[in-house]
Design a protein around this motif. Structure first.
Motif, PDB file in Angstrom:
ATOM      1  N   TYR A  47      42.543  41.096  29.458  1.00  8.42           N
ATOM      2  CA  TYR A  47      43.210  41.671  30.636  1.00  8.42           C
ATOM      3  C   TYR A  47      44.666  41.237  30.759  1.00  8.42           C
ATOM      4  O   TYR A  47      45.541  42.033  31.115  1.00  8.42           O
ATOM      5  CB  TYR A  47      42.429  41.242  31.886  1.00  8.42           C
ATOM      6  CG  TYR A  47      43.012  41.687  33.200  1.00  8.42           C
ATOM      7  CD1 TYR A  47      42.727  42.949  33.723  1.00  8.42           C
ATOM      8  CD2 TYR A  47      43.822  40.835  33.955  1.00  8.42           C
ATOM      9  CE1 TYR A  47      43.244  43.352  34.939  1.00  8.42           C
ATOM     10  CE2 TYR A  47      44.346  41.232  35.169  1.00  8.42           C
ATOM     11  CZ  TYR A  47      44.051  42.489  35.657  1.00  8.42           C
ATOM     12  OH  TYR A  47      44.573  42.882  36.866  1.00  8.42           O
ATOM     13  N   ALA A  48      44.946  39.976  30.446  1.00  8.26           N
ATOM     14  CA  ALA A  48      46.260  39.385  30.706  1.00  8.26           C
ATOM     15  C   ALA A  48      47.435  40.074  30.020  1.00  8.26           C
ATOM     16  O   ALA A  48      48.492  40.245  30.644  1.00  8.26           O
ATOM     17  CB  ALA A  48      46.245  37.901  30.341  1.00  8.26           C
ATOM     18  N   GLN A  51      48.995  42.790  32.072  1.00 10.01           N
ATOM     19  CA  GLN A  51      49.718  42.267  33.234  1.00 10.01           C
ATOM     20  C   GLN A  51      51.063  41.676  32.819  1.00 10.01           C
ATOM     21  O   GLN A  51      52.082  41.865  33.492  1.00 10.01           O
ATOM     22  CB  GLN A  51      48.876  41.208  33.943  1.00 10.01           C
ATOM     23  CG  GLN A  51      47.548  41.721  34.493  1.00 10.01           C
ATOM     24  CD  GLN A  51      47.739  42.803  35.544  1.00 10.01           C
ATOM     25  OE1 GLN A  51      47.771  43.994  35.221  1.00 10.01           O
ATOM     26  NE2 GLN A  51      47.885  42.391  36.788  1.00 10.01           N
ATOM     27  N   LYS A  54      53.610  44.332  32.206  1.00 10.95           N
ATOM     28  CA  LYS A  54      54.152  44.856  33.464  1.00 10.95           C
ATOM     29  C   LYS A  54      55.221  43.912  34.033  1.00 10.95           C
ATOM     30  O   LYS A  54      56.247  44.364  34.537  1.00 10.95           O
ATOM     31  CB  LYS A  54      53.019  45.037  34.480  1.00 10.95           C
ATOM     32  CG  LYS A  54      52.029  46.142  34.138  1.00 10.95           C
ATOM     33  CD  LYS A  54      50.892  46.182  35.154  1.00 10.95           C
ATOM     34  CE  LYS A  54      49.848  47.216  34.760  1.00 10.95           C
ATOM     35  NZ  LYS A  54      48.691  47.226  35.700  1.00 10.95           N
ATOM     36  N   LEU A 101      51.083  40.571  40.551  1.00  5.25           N
ATOM     37  CA  LEU A 101      50.163  40.871  39.457  1.00  5.25           C
ATOM     38  C   LEU A 101      49.268  39.683  39.116  1.00  5.25           C
ATOM     39  O   LEU A 101      48.505  39.731  38.152  1.00  5.25           O
ATOM     40  CB  LEU A 101      50.961  41.271  38.211  1.00  5.25           C
ATOM     41  CG  LEU A 101      51.814  42.543  38.360  1.00  5.25           C
ATOM     42  CD1 LEU A 101      52.752  42.692  37.180  1.00  5.25           C
ATOM     43  CD2 LEU A 101      50.923  43.769  38.496  1.00  5.25           C
ATOM     44  N   SER A 102      49.342  38.619  39.912  1.00  5.08           N
ATOM     45  CA  SER A 102      48.591  37.406  39.605  1.00  5.08           C
ATOM     46  C   SER A 102      47.234  37.372  40.291  1.00  5.08           C
ATOM     47  O   SER A 102      47.001  38.066  41.281  1.00  5.08           O
ATOM     48  CB  SER A 102      49.392  36.176  40.027  1.00  5.08           C
ATOM     49  OG  SER A 102      49.412  36.065  41.443  1.00  5.08           O
ATOM     50  N   THR A 106      45.484  38.412  44.481  1.00  7.46           N
ATOM     51  CA  THR A 106      44.316  39.240  44.789  1.00  7.46           C
ATOM     52  C   THR A 106      43.150  38.421  45.342  1.00  7.46           C
ATOM     53  O   THR A 106      42.317  38.945  46.070  1.00  7.46           O
ATOM     54  CB  THR A 106      43.849  39.980  43.519  1.00  7.46           C
ATOM     55  OG1 THR A 106      43.579  39.014  42.484  1.00  7.46           O
ATOM     56  CG2 THR A 106      44.930  40.931  43.017  1.00  7.46           C
ATOM     57  N   MET A 199      47.382  35.127  35.108  1.00  7.87           N
ATOM     58  CA  MET A 199      47.372  36.556  34.809  1.00  7.87           C
ATOM     59  C   MET A 199      45.951  37.070  34.562  1.00  7.87           C
ATOM     60  O   MET A 199      45.754  38.155  34.027  1.00  7.87           O
ATOM     61  CB  MET A 199      48.248  36.830  33.588  1.00  7.87           C
ATOM     62  CG  MET A 199      49.720  36.553  33.794  1.00  7.87           C
ATOM     63  SD  MET A 199      50.539  37.754  34.902  1.00  7.87           S
ATOM     64  CE  MET A 199      50.718  36.790  36.416  1.00  7.87           C
ATOM     65  N   PRO A 201      42.102  38.419  35.772  1.00  2.03           N
ATOM     66  CA  PRO A 201      41.740  39.416  36.788  1.00  2.03           C
ATOM     67  C   PRO A 201      41.200  38.829  38.086  1.00  2.03           C
ATOM     68  O   PRO A 201      41.101  39.533  39.087  1.00  2.03           O
ATOM     69  CB  PRO A 201      40.675  40.262  36.082  1.00  2.03           C
ATOM     70  CG  PRO A 201      40.107  39.369  35.043  1.00  2.03           C
ATOM     71  CD  PRO A 201      41.239  38.497  34.586  1.00  2.03           C
TER      72      PRO A 201
END
Length: 248
Positions: A47-48, A51, A54, A101-102, A106, A199, A201
């Motif tokens: 996933y990282a 991110q 981005k 984005l971290s 979230t 980074m 999810p």
């Protein structure tokens, strides 16, 4: 006699050597994780990169502002305190770009507030001036390990659990340690707090484990650390030593 300031090239070699050792430790740590954590780590590794890409795109869009801030940290005609203040501004700008984005954004977690928070004397004085608390003199010897200042014999091993939070963390008693909580000096928080961003999810890998050192894909904060070394400030300790009573 003043010690010579390390050059960027020299520091990069040091970081490269440390990175090789760190990569080896990460690989070893990942191989010994329980299945649930290993699965979460493998998911985070996949996933990282998206991110991170981005973040890179957003950094490119803000290159002109970042360049001005970097240049300000390099001005040797300015006092170290001024250069450090500009470096803190730079890390705050990087944080504004990367934090959305971290995992912390979230998950609204505070796991890293229970880990070592290493700061320099110059930064401690800047923080102290901003919050109206004079930093204390930490133990003279600082260890590079996970427990930043083991001279405090009564202190639990920082980073191996939730026994020793940052003195500026306002915890939420209704939630488990590491969940929720607020920084009482958020506007003036240390540089490391602005640049330590997962980074992954979720905050699963950030949960402190008493028996495992869990690797986490973090936002690459080597540039601010290189610049901090260029400023020449080597007097470092944990924030718990500079401000053992927090805002008191």
């Amino acid at each position: 006699m003043q010690e010579p300031v390390l050059t960027i090239a020299q520091i990069e070699k040091i970081f490269a050597a440390n990175r090789e050792q760190s990569d080896a430790k990460v690989a070893q740590s990942a191989s010994t994780l329980p299945e649930a954590l290993r699965t979460a780590y493998e998911r985070a590794l996949a996933y990282a990169p998206g991110q991170v890409e981005k973040v890179r795109q957003r950094l490119a869009e803000d290159r002109s502002t970042l360049s001005v801030l970097v240049k300000a940290t390099q001005d040797e005609n300015q006092p170290r305190e001024t250069r450090m203040a500009w470096l803190r501004e730079l890390t705050e700008r990087l944080n504004q770009i990367a934090q959305p984005l971290s995992a912390g954004m979230t998950s609204h977690c505070s796991h890293c507030c229970y880990t070592p928070v290493t700061i320099t004397r110059v930064e401690a004085e800047l923080i102290g001036k901003a919050i109206g608390v004079v930093p204390e003199s930490p133990p003279s010897q600082v260890n590079a390990g996970r427990n930043a200042t083991p001279a405090a014999a009564s202190r639990p091993d920082i980073g191996l659990g939730y026994a020793w939070p940052c003195p500026f963390l306002d915890v939420e008693p209704s939630l488990p340690p590491g969940k929720g909580g607020k920084c009482a000096i958020y506007e003036h928080r240390p540089m490391v707090c602005r640049s330590c961003l997962s980074m992954a999810p979720s905050d699963k890998l950030c949960e402190l484990q008493p028996d495992h050192l869990v690797p986490i894909p973090l936002f690459d904060a080597r540039v601010p650390h290189l610049l901090a070394a260029q400023i020449g400030e080597m007097d470092v300790a944990d924030i718990r030593d500079f401000f053992p009573k927090g805002l008191s």
